[in-house]
Design an enzyme around this catalytic site. Sequence first.
Site, mmCIF file in Angstrom:
data_model
loop_
_atom_site.group_PDB
_atom_site.id
_atom_site.type_symbol
_atom_site.label_atom_id
_atom_site.label_comp_id
_atom_site.label_asym_id
_atom_site.label_seq_id
_atom_site.Cartn_x
_atom_site.Cartn_y
_atom_site.Cartn_z
ATOM 1 N N CYS A 31 -7.829 -2.641 3.793
ATOM 2 C CA CYS A 31 -8.904 -2.652 4.764
ATOM 3 C C CYS A 31 -10.225 -2.291 4.084
ATOM 4 O O CYS A 31 -10.247 -1.857 2.936
ATOM 5 C CB CYS A 31 -8.596 -1.680 5.887
ATOM 6 S SG CYS A 31 -8.170 -0.089 5.233
ATOM 7 N N HIS A 174 3.947 1.242 6.005
ATOM 8 C CA HIS A 174 2.921 2.212 6.392
ATOM 9 C C HIS A 174 3.180 2.946 7.707
ATOM 10 O O HIS A 174 2.326 3.670 8.200
ATOM 11 C CB HIS A 174 1.524 1.553 6.448
ATOM 12 C CG HIS A 174 1.058 1.073 5.108
ATOM 13 N ND1 HIS A 174 0.532 -0.170 4.908
ATOM 14 C CD2 HIS A 174 1.052 1.673 3.909
ATOM 15 C CE1 HIS A 174 0.214 -0.319 3.629
ATOM 16 N NE2 HIS A 174 0.524 0.798 3.001
ATOM 17 N N ASP A 267 1.193 5.951 0.438
ATOM 18 C CA ASP A 267 0.939 4.724 -0.321
ATOM 19 C C ASP A 267 -0.402 4.816 -1.046
ATOM 20 O O ASP A 267 -0.529 4.388 -2.191
ATOM 21 C CB ASP A 267 0.951 3.529 0.641
ATOM 22 C CG ASP A 267 0.817 2.208 -0.095
ATOM 23 O OD1 ASP A 267 1.264 2.118 -1.248
ATOM 24 O OD2 ASP A 267 0.269 1.255 0.490
#
Length: 688
Positions: A31, A174, A267
């Site tokens: 993102c 996620h 992550d």
Amino acid sequence: MPRDPRFDVLFEPVQIGPLTARNRFFQVPHCSGMGHLLPRSDAAMRSMKAEGGWAVVCTEQCSFHPHAEAAPYPETKLWDEDDVIRMRHWTDTIHAHGALAGTEIVSNASALANYYSREIPLGPSHTPVTYSPDPVQARAMDLDDIREFRRWHRDGMLRARDAGFDLVYVYCAHDIAMPMDFLSRRRNRRTDEYGGSLENRVRLLRELLEDTVEAVGGSMAIGLRFATDELLGKDGITWEDEGCKVVEMLADLPDFWDVNVSDWNNDSASSRFTSEGYQEPYIAFVKGIVKKPVITVGRYTSPETMLSLITRGIADFVGCARPSIADPFIPRKIEEGRLDDIRECIGCNICVTGQHMKTPMRCTQNPTVGEEWRRGWHPEKIEPRGSDSSVLVVGAGPAGLECALALGQRGYRVGLAEASRELGGRVTHEAALPGLSEWARVRDYRTYQIEKLHETVEVFRESEMTAETVLEAGYRHVAVATGARWRQDGIGRTHTAAPIPGSDAAHVLTPDDLFAGAAPASPVVVYDDDCHYMGGVIAEKLASDGLAVILVTPSPVISAWAEEALEQHGIQTNLVKIGVQIVTGHSLTQIDAGGVQVEGVYGEGARSIECASVVMVTSRLPNDALYYALGASPERLADAGIHSVKRIGDALGPGLIAAAVWSGHRFARELDAPPPGDVPFKRELVVI
Ligand code: ADP
Ligand code: SF4
């Protein structure tokens, strides 16, 4: 210089589904804080990576239906034909530089609240939304819902194909994606064929993959982004057990596997907690099971570790998000034998904060990120100088170093004067704190690049400048990059008007005092009203030096803003582990010889804490005396031939290191440029 043949393997073409990737560099979905709200800005940022040589460039996650939206985050969308047209802008800009374009079709399921569409979020079971404490519940899907969901997902895949994407992801990672919710024993409490056994819990993921293969297989490369481990032990998915079994069950279905650890905090863990390749123990098994290309991430910043990832057979592609943000040109630089020119990510996660703030992401190492479209800043190209001017940059912290470098690259004659022997300013000090050593790359990258510009950029160490010496120095412009200093008086967020009584005592120190070698006596109170990383990391340092540390903050948690960089939980957990006593929700009201007074911010009464010293981490003041001394006599400036004096970085406004670097870069870009006007960049406005 040609590339070192040792790296040839990184440039081998790789078959991925029906396509061929030109090399092994793969920008995984990440993102940006821009997404569908700032489509040109986002696409321009991605296109830099295509230009920089990445074989595959992905967008961020892409919502496919109003029931599966990501608000308040500005993620991309493929809800209908209008979105298809918009998303073509991304694929066109990525294709223009010869890269394959990918997208990650997503339903954030029970993680997010659908604030924009107002649809009730869907999930395997009735549950409050999980990503933040919104007063919203997801409802358990019945079998009709699941059928509908599969149709929406399939249609999303078709729209991705129509938008020109080459690769498409089914997303199960996620802890924010529908198939992962179904897979999770923590989230899935169903008793039908979608709940209970692993076979049942993986059913939706299998169906989504099969639907996708049926819809777009053969024309697109279909990937599965899969979290092999949640780092929750037996409470979650572990790679040894369910993670491995799922890979075995679905091995041949996708065209490629992109494997990582969950959740996003794990992550994208910062360099404070992890080092390069930290995910390998959890994903290394995958290549032994699947016959399709495997991609993984782990903040691979150095060509050597990238090479080793491939040659050791851990993965087929080097997956990168943050390293590709810090340097979109990594592949080209390796290709051209310019390894030393790589701007290595420092793992500070300031880029992540952009997403959380829903604003264009910033990067500490790459000041051009988010500015590619609106200001036309290219990470590797800069306008040649606009005149034969010369610039004196005073102060070689991140702002001064970046300013001198970018001015030098433009061809200006530059003097960089630094008071101390060491370059780097705050970065040099802060990189010595626990876990922050990689931050020194901000200095080292720039120092090395400046050395290469020695014909135009002259560095003067141990040269503390005064107004007199600046006037004598013989430069036409002056950039004052003299930084900022931590306040001792306690003024900050909570104490806004008057100093904290007793803060002028000798046993009250600031981070700057510690950097200069002062040693606080134990026990020490660290008072953190700054609420970013400094209070917590100073407490950690002092505790590791053997002092008894009490960390007091008015905030409800330690290092509250570090949450935006995915660090807060790790910081507080670590401080608890090393024995730092934590006092949250209290402000410091008085400092005495043997202790401090604190008061609860919710009306709890005053109490005292015994201590022998105090470290104040509240706010900073700009070091702007030189700037004002120079401005005091315009005639003398004119006599000395000085046309302008400007402040940059912390000397203008104390803030993030990323902001200081950006500020230095901006000065260099704007020198001799036409005045930028009141709105100094292009905006993306909806035409009404
Ligand atoms: P920024 O983050 O804005 O770059 P820093 O505090 O990291 O600010 O760096 C400021 C640098 O400026 C420090 O290295 C400091 O030693 C140097 N400096 C401050 N005042 C002067 C001065 N008068 N002459 C030369 N260097 C200075
Ligand atoms: Fe890396 Fe920090 Fe830049 Fe993010 S902001 S890419 S973590 S250097």
